[in-house]
Design a protein around this motif. Structure first.
Motif, PDB file in Angstrom:
ATOM      1  N   ASP A   1      25.566  24.823   5.234  1.00  0.00           N
ATOM      2  CA  ASP A   1      26.766  25.659   5.259  1.00  0.00           C
ATOM      3  C   ASP A   1      27.537  25.224   4.205  1.00  0.00           C
ATOM      4  O   ASP A   1      28.207  26.029   4.048  1.00  0.00           O
ATOM      5  CB  ASP A   1      27.065  24.013   5.707  1.00  0.00           C
ATOM      6  CG  ASP A   1      26.802  24.174   7.566  1.00  0.00           C
ATOM      7  OD1 ASP A   1      25.949  25.418   7.636  1.00  0.00           O
ATOM      8  OD2 ASP A   1      26.645  23.627   8.911  1.00  0.00           O
ATOM      9  N   THR A   2      27.846  24.546   3.515  1.00  0.00           N
ATOM     10  CA  THR A   2      28.076  24.027   2.031  1.00  0.00           C
ATOM     11  C   THR A   2      27.408  25.685   1.241  1.00  0.00           C
ATOM     12  O   THR A   2      28.742  26.657   1.050  1.00  0.00           O
ATOM     13  CB  THR A   2      27.684  23.353   0.926  1.00  0.00           C
ATOM     14  OG1 THR A   2      28.144  22.156   1.906  1.00  0.00           O
ATOM     15  CG2 THR A   2      28.412  23.062  -0.112  1.00  0.00           C
ATOM     16  N   TYR A   3      26.107  25.453   0.993  1.00  0.00           N
ATOM     17  CA  TYR A   3      25.720  26.651   0.322  1.00  0.00           C
ATOM     18  C   TYR A   3      26.662  28.024   0.842  1.00  0.00           C
ATOM     19  O   TYR A   3      26.695  29.288  -0.062  1.00  0.00           O
ATOM     20  CB  TYR A   3      24.222  26.931   0.338  1.00  0.00           C
ATOM     21  CG  TYR A   3      24.247  28.374  -0.415  1.00  0.00           C
ATOM     22  CD1 TYR A   3      23.721  27.994  -1.381  1.00  0.00           C
ATOM     23  CD2 TYR A   3      23.440  28.945   0.103  1.00  0.00           C
ATOM     24  CE1 TYR A   3      23.480  29.431  -2.616  1.00  0.00           C
ATOM     25  CE2 TYR A   3      22.886  30.236  -0.548  1.00  0.00           C
ATOM     26  CZ  TYR A   3      22.779  30.512  -1.867  1.00  0.00           C
ATOM     27  OH  TYR A   3      22.004  31.588  -2.629  1.00  0.00           O
ATOM     28  N   SER A   4      26.819  28.398   1.819  1.00  0.00           N
ATOM     29  CA  SER A   4      26.636  29.747   2.031  1.00  0.00           C
ATOM     30  C   SER A   4      28.368  29.997   2.785  1.00  0.00           C
ATOM     31  O   SER A   4      29.138  31.270   1.899  1.00  0.00           O
ATOM     32  CB  SER A   4      26.541  29.148   3.986  1.00  0.00           C
ATOM     33  OG  SER A   4      25.066  29.487   4.304  1.00  0.00           O
ATOM     34  N   LYS A   5      29.502  28.776   2.925  1.00  0.00           N
ATOM     35  CA  LYS A   5      30.710  29.205   2.578  1.00  0.00           C
ATOM     36  C   LYS A   5      30.983  29.329   0.737  1.00  0.00           C
ATOM     37  O   LYS A   5      31.790  30.368   0.999  1.00  0.00           O
ATOM     38  CB  LYS A   5      31.484  27.472   2.985  1.00  0.00           C
ATOM     39  CG  LYS A   5      33.052  27.362   2.706  1.00  0.00           C
ATOM     40  CD  LYS A   5      33.534  26.959   3.168  1.00  0.00           C
ATOM     41  CE  LYS A   5      34.831  26.256   2.986  1.00  0.00           C
ATOM     42  NZ  LYS A   5      35.071  25.990   1.362  1.00  0.00           N
TER      43      LYS A   5
ATOM     44  N   THR B   1      16.901  14.861   6.160  1.00  0.00           N
ATOM     45  CA  THR B   1      16.179  15.432   8.337  1.00  0.00           C
ATOM     46  C   THR B   1      16.927  16.594   8.440  1.00  0.00           C
ATOM     47  O   THR B   1      17.482  17.692   7.405  1.00  0.00           O
ATOM     48  CB  THR B   1      17.117  14.842   9.086  1.00  0.00           C
ATOM     49  OG1 THR B   1      18.820  14.480   8.566  1.00  0.00           O
ATOM     50  CG2 THR B   1      17.205  13.015   8.898  1.00  0.00           C
ATOM     51  N   GLN B   2      16.595  17.691   9.491  1.00  0.00           N
ATOM     52  CA  GLN B   2      17.624  19.295   9.704  1.00  0.00           C
ATOM     53  C   GLN B   2      18.571  19.265   9.407  1.00  0.00           C
ATOM     54  O   GLN B   2      19.311  20.126   9.351  1.00  0.00           O
ATOM     55  CB  GLN B   2      16.953  19.006  11.326  1.00  0.00           C
ATOM     56  CG  GLN B   2      17.622  20.779  11.869  1.00  0.00           C
ATOM     57  CD  GLN B   2      15.992  21.550  10.967  1.00  0.00           C
ATOM     58  OE1 GLN B   2      15.284  21.541  10.855  1.00  0.00           O
ATOM     59  NE2 GLN B   2      16.877  22.677  11.045  1.00  0.00           N
ATOM     60  N   ASP B   3      19.591  17.905  10.457  1.00  0.00           N
ATOM     61  CA  ASP B   3      21.213  17.688  10.233  1.00  0.00           C
ATOM     62  C   ASP B   3      22.012  17.064   8.599  1.00  0.00           C
ATOM     63  O   ASP B   3      22.685  19.180   8.307  1.00  0.00           O
ATOM     64  CB  ASP B   3      21.542  16.923  10.896  1.00  0.00           C
ATOM     65  CG  ASP B   3      21.316  16.924  12.405  1.00  0.00           C
ATOM     66  OD1 ASP B   3      21.466  18.558  12.779  1.00  0.00           O
ATOM     67  OD2 ASP B   3      21.267  15.692  13.085  1.00  0.00           O
ATOM     68  N   GLN B   4      20.785  17.015   7.561  1.00  0.00           N
ATOM     69  CA  GLN B   4      21.201  16.351   6.370  1.00  0.00           C
ATOM     70  C   GLN B   4      21.270  18.586   5.551  1.00  0.00           C
ATOM     71  O   GLN B   4      22.148  18.504   5.129  1.00  0.00           O
ATOM     72  CB  GLN B   4      20.163  15.900   6.049  1.00  0.00           C
ATOM     73  CG  GLN B   4      21.287  14.084   6.457  1.00  0.00           C
ATOM     74  CD  GLN B   4      19.927  13.111   5.648  1.00  0.00           C
ATOM     75  OE1 GLN B   4      19.036  13.132   5.455  1.00  0.00           O
ATOM     76  NE2 GLN B   4      20.609  11.969   5.508  1.00  0.00           N
ATOM     77  N   ALA B   5      20.305  18.698   5.968  1.00  0.00           N
ATOM     78  CA  ALA B   5      19.347  20.090   4.817  1.00  0.00           C
ATOM     79  C   ALA B   5      20.501  20.864   5.809  1.00  0.00           C
ATOM     80  O   ALA B   5      21.295  21.529   5.148  1.00  0.00           O
ATOM     81  CB  ALA B   5      18.161  20.113   5.235  1.00  0.00           C
TER      82      ALA B   5
END
Length: 253
Positions: free
Chosen positions: A126-130, A117-121
């Motif tokens: 967020d994890t990748y950006s961090k 879903t949009q939220d799961q993606a």
């Protein structure tokens, strides 16, 4: 504690408790057996000996029947399962962080394949950006910390002479190198960080020392005339010896 006197003698006839309401005497005979008897509990009444209660049979629920006498099966409504949208909306990323268009397209294709879903993606983004930001900043932090360590080492090694050494090296660079090369040399010291390395600073200080103090001169290394004491007559030059009249005319002019 108050003392209490217990008597077994029957009350006297003139006492009110031995007469009925109509004035006749009550029966004063003593019962033959006045000792109370304990009721014997049936076997198995203690916690350890009592029997477990018999399990109750579940109540039978009669199924609902239709007009033909067949059981009616109630169908449960299935709730729609959330999944990947037709097109993902723009993901939120930290300020200053930008996705490569090609990498973002590949990521969205993977999200679709996993039916996120949009939220799961967004959580994965967020994890990748961090993690990506931390990985990018790690070398710069390590380099900055190394520069601080070198600056501290310079202060420990040279002490109060640190400022004088820096000034001498700067003067030597300007004296030994052309202006354009001096600027490029200083830029290289800043870019590579070599200008803060204590070993490089000490090596430059040694190499540039002659440019700051001047070359050393051995005794007798200069011409004999230069070694004469002050006030001694100076020998004429070759031109003066060959043409003394020119020198005299020049002096009288």
């Amino acid at each position: 504690m108050t003392d209490m006197t217990v008597t077994t003698e029957p009350p006297q006839g003139n006492q009110p408790e031995v007469r009925e309401l109509d004035g006749t005497l009550k029966d004063q005979s003593i019962p033959e057996n006045t000792t109370p008897t304990l009721e014997k509990k049936p076997e198995g009444q203690s916690f350890l000996t009592q029997k477990s209660p018999e399990p109750k049979e579940p109540e039978k629920v009669e199924p609902k029947l239709d007009a033909d006498g067949k059981p009616i099966v109630e169908s449960k409504k299935e709730e729609p399962v959330a999944g990947a949208p037709e097109k993902y909306a723009d993901f939120k990323v930290p300020e200053g962080f930008k996705f490569d268009d090609k990498a973002l397209g590949e990521a969205q294709a993977t999200f679709k394949e996993l039916n996120l879903t949009q939220d799961q993606a967004q959580k994965l983004i967020d994890t990748y950006s961090k993690v990506g930001r931390e990985a990018t900043e790690a070398p710069y932090k390590a380099w900055a910390n190394l520069q601080k360590e070198w600056m501290s080492d310079i202060a420990d090694r040279f002490g109060s002479k640190s400022e004088a050494i820096r000034t001498d090296i700067s003067k030597a660079i300007d004296s030994a190198l052309p202006p354009s090369l001096a600027r490029s040399f200083r830029s290289a010291l800043d870019l590579t960080g070599a200008g803060s390395n204590p070993d490089v600073v000490e090596a430059l200080s040694i190499m540039f020392k002659p440019f700051v103090e001047g070359p050393s001169i051995r005794p007798g290394g200069l011409s004999p005339e230069a070694n004469k004491p002050p006030g001694a007559p100076v020998a004429p030059s070759l031109a003066e010896a060959l043409y003394p009249h020119l020198v005299g005319n020049r002096g009288g002019s």
